[in-house]
Design a protein around this motif. Structure first.
Motif, PDB file in Angstrom:
ATOM      1  N   ILE A  62       0.842  -1.200   0.000  1.00  0.00           N
ATOM      2  CA  ILE A  62       0.000   0.000   0.000  1.00  0.00           C
ATOM      3  C   ILE A  62       0.879   1.253   0.000  1.00  0.00           C
ATOM      4  O   ILE A  62       0.609   2.224  -0.700  1.00  0.00           O
ATOM      5  CB  ILE A  62      -0.997  -0.064   1.174  1.00  0.00           C
ATOM      6  CG1 ILE A  62      -2.051  -1.131   0.834  1.00  0.00           C
ATOM      7  CG2 ILE A  62      -1.653   1.287   1.433  1.00  0.00           C
ATOM      8  CD1 ILE A  62      -2.921  -1.565   1.978  1.00  0.00           C
ATOM      9  N   ARG A  63       1.986   1.190   0.741  1.00  0.00           N
ATOM     10  CA  ARG A  63       2.928   2.316   0.751  1.00  0.00           C
ATOM     11  C   ARG A  63       3.456   2.603  -0.670  1.00  0.00           C
ATOM     12  O   ARG A  63       3.677   3.744  -1.047  1.00  0.00           O
ATOM     13  CB  ARG A  63       4.113   1.988   1.677  1.00  0.00           C
ATOM     14  CG  ARG A  63       4.935   3.211   2.079  1.00  0.00           C
ATOM     15  CD  ARG A  63       6.270   2.815   2.674  1.00  0.00           C
ATOM     16  NE  ARG A  63       6.172   1.965   3.839  1.00  0.00           N
ATOM     17  CZ  ARG A  63       5.964   2.415   5.076  1.00  0.00           C
ATOM     18  NH1 ARG A  63       5.844   3.698   5.294  1.00  0.00           N
ATOM     19  NH2 ARG A  63       5.892   1.566   6.080  1.00  0.00           N
ATOM     20  N   ALA A  64       3.641   1.540  -1.447  1.00  0.00           N
ATOM     21  CA  ALA A  64       4.159   1.707  -2.810  1.00  0.00           C
ATOM     22  C   ALA A  64       3.059   2.124  -3.798  1.00  0.00           C
ATOM     23  O   ALA A  64       3.325   2.307  -4.984  1.00  0.00           O
ATOM     24  CB  ALA A  64       4.820   0.411  -3.275  1.00  0.00           C
ATOM     25  N   GLY A  65       1.830   2.243  -3.309  1.00  0.00           N
ATOM     26  CA  GLY A  65       0.740   2.717  -4.181  1.00  0.00           C
ATOM     27  C   GLY A  65      -0.050   1.610  -4.840  1.00  0.00           C
ATOM     28  O   GLY A  65      -0.821   1.860  -5.771  1.00  0.00           O
ATOM     29  N   HIS A  66       0.136   0.373  -4.391  1.00  0.00           N
ATOM     30  CA  HIS A  66      -0.552  -0.759  -5.016  1.00  0.00           C
ATOM     31  C   HIS A  66      -1.893  -1.008  -4.330  1.00  0.00           C
ATOM     32  O   HIS A  66      -2.042  -0.741  -3.140  1.00  0.00           O
ATOM     33  CB  HIS A  66       0.357  -1.997  -4.968  1.00  0.00           C
ATOM     34  CG  HIS A  66       1.703  -1.745  -5.580  1.00  0.00           C
ATOM     35  ND1 HIS A  66       2.813  -2.500  -5.323  1.00  0.00           N
ATOM     36  CD2 HIS A  66       2.112  -0.780  -6.449  1.00  0.00           C
ATOM     37  CE1 HIS A  66       3.840  -2.021  -6.003  1.00  0.00           C
ATOM     38  NE2 HIS A  66       3.443  -0.981  -6.686  1.00  0.00           N
ATOM     39  N   THR A 131      -1.519  -1.009 -10.243  1.00  0.00           N
ATOM     40  CA  THR A 131      -1.066  -2.328  -9.782  1.00  0.00           C
ATOM     41  C   THR A 131      -2.097  -2.878  -8.815  1.00  0.00           C
ATOM     42  O   THR A 131      -2.451  -2.218  -7.835  1.00  0.00           O
ATOM     43  CB  THR A 131       0.315  -2.247  -9.086  1.00  0.00           C
ATOM     44  OG1 THR A 131       1.296  -1.874 -10.056  1.00  0.00           O
ATOM     45  CG2 THR A 131       0.709  -3.599  -8.501  1.00  0.00           C
ATOM     46  N   LEU A 132      -2.614  -4.048  -9.131  1.00  0.00           N
ATOM     47  CA  LEU A 132      -3.562  -4.742  -8.258  1.00  0.00           C
ATOM     48  C   LEU A 132      -2.860  -5.963  -7.679  1.00  0.00           C
ATOM     49  O   LEU A 132      -2.126  -6.645  -8.394  1.00  0.00           O
ATOM     50  CB  LEU A 132      -4.786  -5.191  -9.054  1.00  0.00           C
ATOM     51  CG  LEU A 132      -5.549  -4.103  -9.820  1.00  0.00           C
ATOM     52  CD1 LEU A 132      -6.643  -4.728 -10.681  1.00  0.00           C
ATOM     53  CD2 LEU A 132      -6.161  -3.089  -8.853  1.00  0.00           C
ATOM     54  N   VAL A 179      11.933  -2.390  -4.721  1.00  0.00           N
ATOM     55  CA  VAL A 179      12.217  -1.605  -3.513  1.00  0.00           C
ATOM     56  C   VAL A 179      11.212  -1.953  -2.405  1.00  0.00           C
ATOM     57  O   VAL A 179      11.585  -2.136  -1.240  1.00  0.00           O
ATOM     58  CB  VAL A 179      12.205  -0.094  -3.833  1.00  0.00           C
ATOM     59  CG1 VAL A 179      12.379   0.730  -2.564  1.00  0.00           C
ATOM     60  CG2 VAL A 179      13.301   0.233  -4.845  1.00  0.00           C
ATOM     61  N   ALA A 180       9.939  -2.092  -2.772  1.00  0.00           N
ATOM     62  CA  ALA A 180       8.924  -2.450  -1.771  1.00  0.00           C
ATOM     63  C   ALA A 180       9.247  -3.820  -1.158  1.00  0.00           C
ATOM     64  O   ALA A 180       9.057  -4.030   0.044  1.00  0.00           O
ATOM     65  CB  ALA A 180       7.535  -2.459  -2.393  1.00  0.00           C
ATOM     66  N   VAL A 237      11.492   6.730   0.775  1.00  0.00           N
ATOM     67  CA  VAL A 237      11.445   6.422  -0.648  1.00  0.00           C
ATOM     68  C   VAL A 237      10.212   7.079  -1.252  1.00  0.00           C
ATOM     69  O   VAL A 237       9.105   6.910  -0.761  1.00  0.00           O
ATOM     70  CB  VAL A 237      11.357   4.897  -0.884  1.00  0.00           C
ATOM     71  CG1 VAL A 237      11.295   4.597  -2.377  1.00  0.00           C
ATOM     72  CG2 VAL A 237      12.532   4.171  -0.234  1.00  0.00           C
ATOM     73  N   ASP A 238      10.425   7.850  -2.313  1.00  0.00           N
ATOM     74  CA  ASP A 238       9.282   8.398  -3.060  1.00  0.00           C
ATOM     75  C   ASP A 238       9.036   7.450  -4.230  1.00  0.00           C
ATOM     76  O   ASP A 238       9.771   7.451  -5.214  1.00  0.00           O
ATOM     77  CB  ASP A 238       9.617   9.810  -3.549  1.00  0.00           C
ATOM     78  CG  ASP A 238       8.502  10.388  -4.418  1.00  0.00           C
ATOM     79  OD1 ASP A 238       7.496   9.671  -4.669  1.00  0.00           O
ATOM     80  OD2 ASP A 238       8.624  11.544  -4.846  1.00  0.00           O
ATOM     81  N   TYR A 239       7.993   6.647  -4.110  1.00  0.00           N
ATOM     82  CA  TYR A 239       7.753   5.606  -5.113  1.00  0.00           C
ATOM     83  C   TYR A 239       7.341   6.162  -6.478  1.00  0.00           C
ATOM     84  O   TYR A 239       7.322   5.434  -7.460  1.00  0.00           O
ATOM     85  CB  TYR A 239       6.712   4.612  -4.597  1.00  0.00           C
ATOM     86  CG  TYR A 239       7.289   3.621  -3.596  1.00  0.00           C
ATOM     87  CD1 TYR A 239       8.071   2.557  -4.041  1.00  0.00           C
ATOM     88  CD2 TYR A 239       7.070   3.760  -2.235  1.00  0.00           C
ATOM     89  CE1 TYR A 239       8.602   1.649  -3.148  1.00  0.00           C
ATOM     90  CE2 TYR A 239       7.594   2.848  -1.332  1.00  0.00           C
ATOM     91  CZ  TYR A 239       8.362   1.789  -1.792  1.00  0.00           C
ATOM     92  OH  TYR A 239       8.884   0.887  -0.904  1.00  0.00           O
ATOM     93  N   ASP A 240       7.001   7.452  -6.524  1.00  0.00           N
ATOM     94  CA  ASP A 240       6.652   8.042  -7.825  1.00  0.00           C
ATOM     95  C   ASP A 240       7.874   8.594  -8.548  1.00  0.00           C
ATOM     96  O   ASP A 240       7.797   8.957  -9.710  1.00  0.00           O
ATOM     97  CB  ASP A 240       5.644   9.187  -7.629  1.00  0.00           C
ATOM     98  CG  ASP A 240       4.297   8.641  -7.184  1.00  0.00           C
ATOM     99  OD1 ASP A 240       3.970   7.508  -7.593  1.00  0.00           O
ATOM    100  OD2 ASP A 240       3.591   9.339  -6.440  1.00  0.00           O
ATOM    101  N   ASP A 241       8.987   8.673  -7.834  1.00  0.00           N
ATOM    102  CA  ASP A 241      10.199   9.237  -8.415  1.00  0.00           C
ATOM    103  C   ASP A 241      10.971   8.128  -9.137  1.00  0.00           C
ATOM    104  O   ASP A 241      11.694   7.338  -8.525  1.00  0.00           O
ATOM    105  CB  ASP A 241      11.032   9.863  -7.276  1.00  0.00           C
ATOM    106  CG  ASP A 241      12.271  10.566  -7.803  1.00  0.00           C
ATOM    107  OD1 ASP A 241      12.732  10.235  -8.927  1.00  0.00           O
ATOM    108  OD2 ASP A 241      12.785  11.443  -7.084  1.00  0.00           O
ATOM    109  N   LYS A 242      10.787   8.087 -10.470  1.00  0.00           N
ATOM    110  CA  LYS A 242      11.363   6.985 -11.251  1.00  0.00           C
ATOM    111  C   LYS A 242      12.867   6.866 -11.068  1.00  0.00           C
ATOM    112  O   LYS A 242      13.401   5.767 -10.921  1.00  0.00           O
ATOM    113  CB  LYS A 242      11.078   7.207 -12.738  1.00  0.00           C
ATOM    114  CG  LYS A 242       9.651   6.920 -13.104  1.00  0.00           C
ATOM    115  CD  LYS A 242       9.454   6.927 -14.609  1.00  0.00           C
ATOM    116  CE  LYS A 242       7.966   6.712 -14.870  1.00  0.00           C
ATOM    117  NZ  LYS A 242       7.583   6.859 -16.259  1.00  0.00           N
TER     118      LYS A 242
END
Ligand code: ATP
Ligand code: MG
Length: 446
Positions: A62-66, A131-132, A179-180, A237-242
């Protein structure tokens, strides 16, 4: 929890069928019961650890946006006929027929089903990236189920599926998962090394397996001695920062680390001799970018910014949740039993009353129990009328990282004893200080 009210069916003898420490200890500590080859019931203590691992996996996804979802265990055969895997999968797939004669199967993985969900609801690139994932039981009719939950037939897995418009975005999803996953394993107190793995018939080098080093591991691995020293730690970690995410992946994958399937002797020999390590490892996860394999076969397309229908770029990413319980024990035990890392322990602290029925001891234990609960912790109080030796043996076997021992002599001097399961070191202190110490220790693991 009071041990007198708990269900902890410990075994005195080593079960003959268990060949490795984790299997032996899970049976002895009353964590699981085998129901059939490779199929287990999870008893209260084992179930607690399984849930704890599952929680960490969820939090980091969830932290990684999934996005968490839940798909069924039973799947219709037609989806697998569309992808061509119904025949290709072979006898590992458990095939079932319902009363209407419809072919079904117990899912060994969910690429087809998730692709079906995607194509039913997503039309535009504007819904991407997405991502599901779910954490669900899987069935694979393994030829040789063994080592307890490490190679089961029914096992619990996190499997996540990424959907992106371009290959570049899909590789960012891949990196995000890497990373997650690193964070997930570190929070469990595990060192799991990403190693270049074999992508099989799909080809390409975009797959890594995560391996926990252990002599009983089924994979042979080769790595640079510097790799296990790498740690993510508590960096933000900013998961949106490629670029930032890619940089972390580079840090963790630039040094040599491969399984026997991709091992390159010449490259390995370029390492200084004292850094060339050969060992065995347990696969606790795998990430895989496979592009449009399923989206093309099953017609999962999105409208691109140019107004064209293009097959969506996909990857699938798995963690062996139930296997991790075994892997954690393989990496954390001694001759007396399990040694849980704080991040996954079933109870935060054990309380051992050396003289059950003694008014002062009972009241001190009740006080400790209440204080730990009030601090939001989950203690296990051994309040049985057993000898001290038996109580210590049970605590050592089930592996709680911390134990507070209460006896009549100590209590007379307002002292209890705090013992670390890992080092065996004990220290005397007042009950208040002991509680404060335990609270501090777990503060660091929230
Ligand atoms: P293996 O090579 O160990 O058979 P796999 O590569 O076939 O595993 P994946 O499809 O990558 O497995 O599944 C994701 C994760 O699920 C694996 O990394 C592993 O941790 C776990 N897993 C796979 N098979 C089993 C099993 N039979 N029992 C328990 N866990 C398993
Ligand atoms: Mg795998």
């Amino acid at each position: 929890m009071r041990l007198s009210r708990y269900f902890l069916p410990v075994l005195k003898e080593n079960p003959a069928e268990a060949q490795i420490a984790s299997h032996r200890l899970m049976l002895r500590a009353g964590m699981i019961k085998q129901q059939q080859a490779g199929i287990y019931s999870w008893l209260p203590l084992g179930f607690k650890v399984l849930r704890r691992i599952e929680e960490i996996v969820h939090e980091e996804q969830i932290r990684a946006g999934h996005l968490p979802v839940l798909m069924p265990t039973l799947q219709p055969a037609d989806l697998w006929q569309e992808s061509g895997r119904y025949d290709a999968y072979g006898p590992e797939m458990l095939r079932i027929t319902d009363r209407h004669g419809r072919d079904m199967l117990y899912g060994p993985t969910n690429e087809e089903m998730i692709t079906d969900i995607f194509r039913a609801h997503v039309e535009s690139y504007k819904s991407l990236p997405m991502t599901l994932y779910h954490i669900q039981w899987k069935f694979r009719d393994e030829v040789r189920p063994r080592f307890g939950v490490m190679r089961g037939r029914e096992f619990y897995m996190k499997d996540g599926y990424s959907f992106d418009l371009t290959k570049e975005d899909a590789l960012h999803a891949y990196n995000r998962h890497m990373v997650a996953y690193l964070r997930t394993y570190e929070r469990m107190g595990l060192t799991a090394i990403p190693m270049r793995a074999d992508s099989g018939p799909i080809g390409g080098d975009n797959t890594h397996e995560f391996l926990v080093l252990a002599p009983t591991g089924e994979s042979e691995v080769f790595y640079d001695a510097k790799v296990p020293e790498l740690h993510l730690g508590d960096r933000e970690v900013d998961y949106d920062d490629k670029d930032a995410v890619a940089e972390i992946c580079k840090e963790f994958t630039s040094l040599y680390a491969r399984t026997d399937e991709t091992h390159d002797e010449a490259l390995f020999n370029d390492l200084p001799e004292d850094r060339r390590c050969t060992a065995r490892g347990i696969e606790v996860g795998q990430i895989f970018y496979f592009g449009t394999k399923y989206s093309e076969a099953m017609g999962a397309t999105v409208n691109s910014p140019e107004g064209k229908k293009v097959p969506v770029e996909m990857g699938s990413h798995g963690i062996g949740v139930s296997r991790l319980v075994g892997a954690l024990i393989e990496a954390n035990h001694d001759e007396k039993g399990i040694i849980w890392p704080e991040g996954v322990t079933p109870f935060h602290c054990g309380i051992v009353n050396l003289k059950q029925g003694d008014a002062a001891c009972d009241s001190a234990c009740d006080g400790l129990y209440a204080a730990l609960k009030k601090a939001g912790l989950d203690p296990l109080y051994d309040d049985r009328s057993e000898r001290a030796g038996a109580k210590f043996a049970t605590m050592d076997l089930i592996g709680l990282p911390w134990r507070i021992t209460v006896g009549p002599r100590g209590i007379a001097a307002n002292k209890v004893e705090l013992t670390s399961r890992r080092t065996g070191e004990s220290e005397e202190m007042s009950a208040e200080v002991a509680v404060a110490r335990i609270v501090d220790i777990y503060e660091a693991h929230r």
